[in-house]
Write an enzyme that holds these catalytic residues in place. Structure first.
Site, PDB file in Angstrom:
ATOM      1  N   HIS A  90       0.774  -1.282   0.093  1.00  0.00           N
ATOM      2  CA  HIS A  90      -0.066   0.058  -0.129  1.00  0.00           C
ATOM      3  C   HIS A  90       0.704   1.280   0.226  1.00  0.00           C
ATOM      4  O   HIS A  90       0.276   2.422   0.316  1.00  0.00           O
ATOM      5  CB  HIS A  90      -0.813   0.052   1.147  1.00  0.00           C
ATOM      6  N   ALA A 147      -5.571 -14.269  -4.431  1.00  0.00           N
ATOM      7  CA  ALA A 147      -4.571 -14.844  -3.401  1.00  0.00           C
ATOM      8  C   ALA A 147      -3.375 -13.732  -3.022  1.00  0.00           C
ATOM      9  O   ALA A 147      -2.521 -13.968  -2.573  1.00  0.00           O
ATOM     10  CB  ALA A 147      -4.112 -16.100  -3.927  1.00  0.00           C
ATOM     11  N   SER A 169      -5.048 -10.651 -11.518  1.00  0.00           N
ATOM     12  CA  SER A 169      -5.745  -9.692 -12.697  1.00  0.00           C
ATOM     13  C   SER A 169      -4.716  -8.742 -13.538  1.00  0.00           C
ATOM     14  O   SER A 169      -4.630  -8.533 -14.795  1.00  0.00           O
ATOM     15  CB  SER A 169      -6.912  -8.850 -12.085  1.00  0.00           C
ATOM     16  N   ASP A 200       1.720  -4.058  -9.322  1.00  0.00           N
ATOM     17  CA  ASP A 200       1.377  -5.465  -9.800  1.00  0.00           C
ATOM     18  C   ASP A 200       1.726  -5.298 -11.653  1.00  0.00           C
ATOM     19  O   ASP A 200       2.351  -6.549 -11.796  1.00  0.00           O
ATOM     20  CB  ASP A 200      -0.186  -5.850  -9.716  1.00  0.00           C
TER      21      ASP A 200
HETATM   22  C1  GLA Z   1      -2.849  -4.569  -4.752  1.00  0.00           C
HETATM   23  C2  GLA Z   1      -2.858  -3.326  -5.668  1.00  0.00           C
HETATM   24  C3  GLA Z   1      -1.382  -2.921  -5.708  1.00  0.00           C
HETATM   25  C4  GLA Z   1      -0.939  -2.502  -4.195  1.00  0.00           C
HETATM   26  C5  GLA Z   1      -1.202  -3.637  -3.469  1.00  0.00           C
HETATM   27  C6  GLA Z   1      -0.800  -3.475  -1.948  1.00  0.00           C
HETATM   28  O1  GLA Z   1      -1.922  -5.587  -5.171  1.00  0.00           O
HETATM   29  O2  GLA Z   1      -2.951  -3.764  -7.013  1.00  0.00           O
HETATM   30  O3  GLA Z   1      -1.364  -1.684  -6.472  1.00  0.00           O
HETATM   31  O4  GLA Z   1      -1.632  -1.474  -3.667  1.00  0.00           O
HETATM   32  O5  GLA Z   1      -2.571  -4.083  -3.451  1.00  0.00           O
HETATM   33  O6  GLA Z   1       0.587  -3.099  -1.800  1.00  0.00           O
END
Ligand code: GLA
Length: 383
Positions: free
Chosen positions: A33, A122, A127, A171
């Site tokens: 986050h 998970a 996605s 991600d």
């Molecule tokens: C998800 C979001 C990311 C990131 C994480 C927490 O995976 O897609 O952008 O914010 O939560 O670190």
């Protein structure tokens, strides 16, 4: 991944063969986050991916088949904004197409069959893996010459504009830029990044999946982001240089404590500490000091559980067991609300830990967690 099934299904439905692209899920060693707060993250791509065979079909229609779904697994849709498909899974593909087109990319209809082994919900970014597969694949097939940074942003914008999740860039970045054997230290504001060879001799990195499925789209994730933005805005009034919470200190937060809600105060406190933890881990890794890496991982778990409130009973339980078994570091990974813990464990403690985790988790929750050994792998590519 199941390339033969993808190929045979594609031939069966579309009577031809296309090009095959794959993009992985990710782990994140630390920095949760922090991405949408302009901070640092430490992800790596893994050996679990979404894979798609794609072939332009010369029409304006996309025909897509989701091999892993038993029902509602076929969608046909146009490429105009109003053509948004009803299936959630198809919106990831549609969103990528739309975001490419908004950037001036000329694409047409195509046929596709896709499948993957990134567990859904998970915390391993299934996605983002799907978005990256299509962003990368369409860029190649339609010869668009979009750079890799923009491909990652196309995936992120798909989440924002077509899936309702105001995610950060981590991600999609990890899925596109992943490199075998290396973690990526990424500055989410500047998108400067550095590959960090990760080979903790004598340790194993293992994920335990609680099988509690997280859904970030239900709004809790976006609420966390809004809290952070409010706290940053309050701090900015006194410190105009604070663009994101990444720029703030705990002292700055203390000074606005009475101007923001108690909840926003807790959330922001977690983020400010987490940004520091990533820096600490970076330094510790350079010195091969895995004990410090592990302690910071526990720190993240505590913060995500008590301040950010994105853990759950099952994750906290696994975290407690890890501590009891002398695991070096353990924490909830990804957005939270379910999914996996990531554990850094000394090889000699591995077997006892896994045995204990499986037994006690089962006796408390009635089912065993799932285990994945982590292999840090390459990012998006054509097969
Ligand atoms: C998800 C979001 C990311 C990131 C994480 C927490 O995976 O897609 O952008 O914010 O939560 O670190």
């Amino acid at each position: 991944m199941n390339i033969n099934s993808i190929r045979s299904t594609f031939a069966k439905y579309f009577g031809a063969s296309g090009s095959v692209y794959t993009s992985p899920g990710r782990i994140n060693l630390i920095g949760e986050h922090t991405d949408y707060n302009g901070g640092f993250v430490f992800p790596g791509a893994i050996d679990k991916a979404m894979t798609a065979e794609i072939k332009p079909n010369g029409t304006d229609t996309v025909r897509a088949y989701a091999l892993d779904l038993e029902t509602d697994n076929y969608a046909a849709f146009g490429l105009k904004e109003e053509d948004i498909p009803k299936q959630q899974w198809a919106r990831y593909i549609f969103g990528v197409c739309r975001e490419i087109m908004k950037r001036g990319g000329k694409i047409g209809g195509f046929d596709t069959v896709f499948s993957g082994d990134v567990p859904l919900g998970a915390g391993m970014s299934s996605s983002a893996a799907l978005e990256s597969t299509f962003a990368f694949g369409l860029n190649d097939l339609f010869e668009l010459e979009i750079n890799k940074f923009e491909l990652a942003k196309i995936g992120q914008a798909t989440e924002h504009n077509y899936c309702g999740v105001k995610c950060g860039i981590m991600d999609q970045f990890a899925s596109i830029f992943g490199k075998a054997g290396s973690l990526i230290l990424l500055d989410c504001r500047s998108l400067e990044y550095q590959y960090f060879p990760f080979n903790p001799v004598g340790y194993k990195l293992v994920l335990l999946n609680t099988n509690v499925k997280h859904a970030l789209a239900d709004g809790e994730y976006n609420k966390r982001r809004a809290s952070c933005e409010r706290a940053a805005a309050a701090i900015r009034k006194q410190h105009p240089e604070v663009e994101f919470l990444r720029d703030a200190t705990i002292q700055m937060l203390e000074a606005v404590k009475n101007d923001i809600s108690p909840e926003d105060y807790l959330r922001a406190g977690y983020v400010i500490e987490e940004v520091q933890r990533v820096m600490d881990v970076c330094q510790a890794l350079e010195q091969g000091d895995y004990e410090t890496v592990g302690e910071r991982m526990y720190g993240t778990h505590h913060g995500m559980s008590k301040l950010y409130e994105v853990s759950c009973e099952e994750l906290d339980f696994l975290n407690d067991i890890a501590r009891k078994c002398g695991v070096t570091g353990s924490r909830v990974m990804g957005g939270g609300f379910g999914g996996c813990t990531i554990n850094l464990v000394k090889e000699e403690k591995y077997n006892d830990f896994i045995k204990e985790a499986f037994q006690s988790f089962k006796s408390k929750f009635g089912h065993e967690p799932l285990l994945y050994d982590v292999v840090i792998s390459d990012g998006a590519r054509k097969l």
